[in-house]
Design an enzyme around this catalytic site. Structure first.
Site, PDB file in Angstrom:
ATOM      1  N   TYR A 153      78.765  -3.593  52.958  1.00  0.00           N
ATOM      2  CA  TYR A 153      77.599  -4.085  53.694  1.00  0.00           C
ATOM      3  C   TYR A 153      76.345  -3.422  53.142  1.00  0.00           C
ATOM      4  CZ  TYR A 153      74.369  -5.318  57.397  1.00  0.00           C
ATOM      5  OH  TYR A 153      73.289  -5.820  58.084  1.00  0.00           O
ATOM      6  N   ASP A 252      74.073   2.735  47.146  1.00  0.00           N
ATOM      7  CA  ASP A 252      73.483   2.493  48.465  1.00  0.00           C
ATOM      8  C   ASP A 252      73.763   3.708  49.360  1.00  0.00           C
ATOM      9  OD1 ASP A 252      72.683   1.680  50.944  1.00  0.00           O
ATOM     10  OD2 ASP A 252      73.655  -0.278  50.860  1.00  0.00           O
ATOM     11  N   LYS A 279      67.677   4.475  57.400  1.00  0.00           N
ATOM     12  CA  LYS A 279      68.140   5.201  58.592  1.00  0.00           C
ATOM     13  C   LYS A 279      67.477   6.568  58.769  1.00  0.00           C
ATOM     14  CE  LYS A 279      72.354   2.533  58.788  1.00  0.00           C
ATOM     15  NZ  LYS A 279      72.410   1.518  59.826  1.00  0.00           N
TER      16      LYS A 279
HETATM   17  C1  LIG Z   1      75.200   0.911  53.572  1.00  0.00           C
HETATM   18  C2  LIG Z   1      74.133   0.126  54.225  1.00  0.00           C
HETATM   19  N1  LIG Z   1      73.187  -0.474  53.478  1.00  0.00           N
HETATM   20  C3  LIG Z   1      72.188  -1.190  54.020  1.00  0.00           C
HETATM   21  C4  LIG Z   1      72.099  -1.349  55.380  1.00  0.00           C
HETATM   22  C5  LIG Z   1      70.973  -2.168  55.975  1.00  0.00           C
HETATM   23  O1  LIG Z   1      70.059  -1.345  56.602  1.00  0.00           O
HETATM   24  P1  LIG Z   1      69.103  -1.935  57.761  1.00  0.00           P
HETATM   25  O2  LIG Z   1      69.964  -2.209  58.949  1.00  0.00           O
HETATM   26  O3  LIG Z   1      68.099  -0.840  57.991  1.00  0.00           O
HETATM   27  O4  LIG Z   1      68.478  -3.158  57.226  1.00  0.00           O
HETATM   28  C6  LIG Z   1      73.043  -0.744  56.211  1.00  0.00           C
HETATM   29  C7  LIG Z   1      72.964  -0.902  57.682  1.00  0.00           C
HETATM   30  O5  LIG Z   1      73.827  -0.506  58.424  1.00  0.00           O
HETATM   31  C8  LIG Z   1      74.091  -0.001  55.623  1.00  0.00           C
HETATM   32  O6  LIG Z   1      75.052   0.588  56.363  1.00  0.00           O
END
Ligand SMILES: Cc1ncc(COP(=O)(O)O)c(C=O)c1O
Length: 443
Positions: A153, A252, A279
């Site tokens: 994700y 990521d 986050k």
């Molecule tokens: C690994 C990862 N990348 C990207 C995101 C997306 O972040 P956002 O919810 O701030 O758009 C998340 C969200 O949980 C995530 O866990």
């Protein structure tokens, strides 16, 4: 079984009447409530405040917070230094339409910590961070496609919402998964632009990246895989294969950055080309950032003339967000990580002992201060093994934990610790979990 969940739901409903009324009101103006991730059955709690590692709902019940706003609240709630930084910036102005110095201080702090990040840009969410990093990778390489992992994700823009949670009967061969849209309304072009890779399978990744190298701009990888442990050698193999095939690697760290001072890339001992953040670096406010090699990131440096690249956003690098983020990151000292990750180790040992003792197939995955709980006997190696998790059991255990005063992530798959926690919170959770499993399986 239905009777048990009924009992659990009855207890929940009896103890949380104000949240029920709030949810009924929410759904009249917001479809299904405030946002997708907030909903769980029978209805979500509405929180009125947080303090340290505790949350208090609108019926005034205290719960230990092991969800921490999707892992972001690493310092817990109402942190004095974060609050002071926010107040100080509020007194100077909220949105001044110009740099304030807060953003460079946070950028320098992140660049100092994460060796591979030479330059950084801020945006407003993890979604934006992966969107901009991928677009940059495409522009830099001149190639159209990306590769991502099945089950990974990376936010909610089209190209990364491919094969996040595919139905197994449609997902194709395990070593060459099909690219499938995750949500309705996704552009049909998105799956066509994605090569889907399997976790923890070096040979398949090597073969797929080599086969598609001339059209691949990047591989994007979340090395804690959302919820699954990746072998150290596997993550290093992904770095080696991308390098050998001249494909950029985007790591990521939207969640993974909470694992240690140098990020999760330090834990795995790799140096990606680009990294995405989110986050915790916003101190509880909406934030994202992406950064990495100067030669790539400098495509955004239009101060010496047009480069053909641009990234901005009305609220990107917002002064209050940057102040809160800096005050958060500065508190993440080696001692803070030792405390957090030490608690994580305690939790791993205690959960391991519990799961070895009971008859129910259960496993815990702990990485630093992140943890997931699964109800399956299947070795957890990739998305397909995670899909054997007994979701109904997880839901009942989640509800029982709520009833006992523990707030985890729904599905129990993305939980985390916060700095104010002590050993007693870990031990209390494990004890409550034993009771929750017993309740969830009793009949
Ligand atoms: C690994 C990862 N990348 C990207 C995101 C997306 O972040 P956002 O919810 O701030 O758009 C998340 C969200 O949980 C995530 O866990």
């Amino acid at each position: 079984m239905a009777e048990v969940s009924k009992t659990l739901e009855d207890i929940y409903a009896a103890e949380n009447p104000t949240s029920r009324a709030q949810f009924e009101r929410d759904r009249r103006s917001m479809p299904g409530g405030a946002k997708g991730a907030y909903f769980y059955k029978p209805y979500p709690l509405t929180m009125q405040r947080g303090e340290g590692c505790y949350l208090y709902d609108v019926d005034e019940r205290e719960r230990v917070d092991f969800a921490n706003h999707h892992t972001g609240q690493i310092l817990g709630h109402n942190n004095p230094a974060v609050n002071a930084a926010i107040q100080a910036q509020l007194a100077r102005g909220i949105a001044l339409g110009a740099p304030t110095g807060n953003e460079v201080a946070l950028a320098e702090e992140i660049c100092r910590r994460v060796e591979s990040v030479e330059r950084l840009r801020f945006c407003n969410s993890g979604t934006e961070a992966t969107l901009h990093a991928i677009r940059l990778a495409r522009g830099f390489s001149g190639r159209p496609k990306i590769a991502k992992f099945e089950g990974g994700y990376h936010g909610s823009h089209d190209i990364v919402e491919v094969s996040v949670a595919p139905a197994l009967d449609k997902a194709g061969p395990a070593d060459a998964p099909y690219a499938l849209a995750t949500t309705g309304g996704t552009s049909p072009h998105a799956p066509a632009e994605v090569v889907v890779l399997p976790y923890n399978n070096e040979e398949a990744v090597e073969e797929l990246v080599r086969r598609h190298r001339d059209e691949l701009a990047c591989v994007i990888l979340d090395p804690k895989a959302g919820i699954l442990p990746l072998r150290q050698e596997f993550v290093r193999a992904v770095r080696r294969v991308t390098e050998e095939n001249d494909v950029l690697l985007i790591l990521d760290e939207v969640v993974g950055f909470r694992v240690g001072e140098g990020g999760i890339q330090e834990y795995y001992g790799i140096s990606p080309d680009l990294t995405t953040f989110g986050k915790l670096i916003g101190g509880g406010f909406p934030v994202g950032a992406f950064g990495g090699r100067a030669d790539i990131m400098n495509l955004f440096d239009t101060s010496r003339g047009a480069t053909g690249f641009f990234q901005s956003g009305t609220f990107s690098a917002h002064a209050v967000v940057m102040a809160a983020g800096l005050a958060t990151v500065r508190q993440l000292t080696p001692a803070a990580f030792a405390h957090l990750n030490g608690l994580g180790e305690r939790l791993r040992a205690r959960l391991g002992a519990l799961f070895a003792r009971i008859d129910v197939p259960a496993q815990a995955v702990v990485l630093g201060s992140l943890f997931s709980i699964y109800f399956t006997a299947e070795p957890l190696v990739n998305y397909r093994s995670l899909a054997t998790n007994n979701g109904g059991m997880a839901q009942r255990v989640f509800l029982s934990l709520l009833n006992q005063g523990y707030f985890l992530s729904q599905g129990l798959t993305m939980n985390s610790l916060s700095l104010p926690m002590q050993e007693s919170h870990i031990d209390g959770l494990v004890q409550a979990l034993e009771q929750a499993i017993e309740q969830a399986t009793r009949l």
